[in-house]
Design a protein around this motif. Sequence first.
Motif: not given
Length: 226
Positions: A151-157
């Motif tokens: 799993s993990g994380c996402t940084v997005h506009f």
Amino acid sequence: MTSTPSGPPRRPISPIRLGVCVSGGGTTLQNLLDRIEAGTLDARVVQVVASRGGIAAIARAEKVGLPVAVADSARQRTDLEAFSASVFDPIRESGADLVLLAGFLALVKIPDDFKGRVVNIHPGLIPSFCGKGYYGDRVHQAALDYGVKISGCTVHFASDEYDEGPIILQKTVPVLEGDDARALAARVFEAEREALPEAVALYASGRLRIEGRRVRIVSPGDEPDV
């Protein structure tokens, strides 16, 4: 309809001025403040906006003297334009360069002058386990129920839809035998603590280029556009 963000910074910003939108305990806000104080993030938080009153993040922000505005939550379901204005108006007045949705659970309509200047962090690997209704432990439980191994994380506009917009970066963590949602959440949050400041620094350095669905990270030696 999804609005495609555009217009990343053309020149480096130092220190970058941040507007931070919160909905809960403010742990992501605190992580940013800690890194700013430690000198590992060249930034300044100039405005905090809470999605509603009475949350712990407000007390956390006020304790260190940050200006706090509370969005007009009564309009959230009935008048999205008015609700969004109550979020972005104080941020605009603060002169923030970049807006961070730091665990901000409310959908907003991004004004034209902020398109490409709003960043969200999601506690999952988009496009999996994201969208309306996927937040907090719901994301982690969905990942566990599906049986994923990472799993993990996402940084997005951010755009005008939940968890849409071009991805800036992602970080992964293992899913371990015996994990429950709380254990996985703690491991993912450690990845979030690294990912969001990293994305802020990339934006501030002028190294992000939005090209359709993709974000290209240019090398430090590349000259910014003029």
